[in-house]
Design an enzyme around this catalytic site. Structure first.
Site, short mmCIF file in Angstrom:
data_model
loop_
_atom_site.label_atom_id
_atom_site.label_comp_id
_atom_site.label_asym_id
_atom_site.label_seq_id
_atom_site.Cartn_x
_atom_site.Cartn_y
_atom_site.Cartn_z
N HIS A 41 -10.31 0.76 74.95
CA HIS A 41 -11.59 0.73 75.67
C HIS A 41 -12.73 1.07 74.72
O HIS A 41 -12.50 1.51 73.59
CB HIS A 41 -11.58 1.75 76.82
N HIS A 126 -17.12 1.69 69.80
CA HIS A 126 -15.92 1.35 69.03
C HIS A 126 -14.69 1.42 69.93
O HIS A 126 -14.75 1.97 71.02
CB HIS A 126 -15.76 2.31 67.84
#
Length: 191
Positions: A41, A126
Site C-alpha cells: 500500500h 512509497h
C-alpha cells in the site's frame, strides 16, 4: 485501542510482481519483515492508536474524499530509509501527482479533527517492500545494491487509484492490514 492508517491499496498485478521479487531479495538481504502480498500500500496518514468513537467520526468525515476523481500513479525508483549499507526500509517510490498530494493534505486535515498531530517530515509516498534490518554484521555495498536492483522484474509502470481505505492493523497476523472502510473516488467521465 487498535492502530489504524489511511492509504491506497496497490493493484494486484504490481503486488504480485513485488512479491515475486521479494523471494530473490530475501536470499541476500536480512530483513525481519517482508510485506505480505496483500499488504502492499501507499500510506496517506499513519494514525496509531485510535479509540472506536474517533474511528466512527473519522469514517464519516472521510466520505468527503469521494469528491476527488480517480487518477493514475506511476511508479518511480527504488529507495531506502536509513543507513544505505543497512537500510531500515526498502521501498518502491511513486511519482508526485497533484491529486495524490491534494488527497493526502485533505486526509491530514480530516484526521486533525480527531486529535491527529501532523508529521513534521515531508510526505514521501512509497510502497514498503521490507523493513527492520536484522543482521548488524551484514553490510550491503553499493555494487551489491546495484546488482540486486538490476536483477528485478519489469514492474508495471502505472496503476489506477480508484479508492482510498481506512486500515486496521493486526500485528500478529499475515496479512497484517484489514480494510475497514473504502472510499471510492469519482470515475473520470472523460469530459
Amino acid at each position: 485501542m487498535s492502530h489504524y492508517f489511511i492509504g491506497i491499496q496497490v493493484k494486484p498485478e504490481l503486488a504480485e510482481q513485488l512479491s515475486e521479487w521479494q523471494i530473490n531479495l530475501a536470499q541476500h538481504l536480512p530483513y525481519k519483515q517482508w510485506t505480505d502480498k496483500s499488504d502492499f500500500h501507499i500510506t496517506l496518514v499513519f494514525l496509531g492508536d485510535v479509540d472506536e468513537k474517533s474511528i466512527k467520526i473519522l469514517q464519516s468525515e472521510l466520505q468527503s474524499i469521494a469528491a476527488y476523481e480517480a487518477f493514475d500513479l506511476k511508479r518511480s525508483a527504488l529507495g531506502t530509509f536509513g543507513n544505505k549499507h543497512q537500510p531500515r526500509v526498502l521501498w518502491l517510490g511513486v511519482e508526485s501527482h497533484s491529486v495524490l498530494t491534494d488527497i493526502q493534505k485533505q486526509v491530514v486535515q480530516i484526521c486533525k479533527t480527531i486529535g491527529y498531530h501532523e508529521e513534521k517530515r515531508m510526505y514521501k509516498p512509497h510502497i514498503t517492500i521490507a523493513k527492520k534490518w536484522a543482521d548488524q554484521k551484514k553490510l550491503v555495498t553499493e555494487d551489491a545494491w546495484n546488482e540486486l536492483l538490476s536483477d528485478r522484474p519489469s514492474f508495471v509502470d502505472a496503476f489506477n487509484v480508484d479508492a482510498i481505505h481506512l486500515y486496521k492493523i493486526h500485528p500478529a497476523s499475515q496479512p497484517k492490514y484489514e480494510i475497514i472502510q473504502s472510499i471510492p473516488l469519482c470515475k473520470d467521465t472523460g469530459s
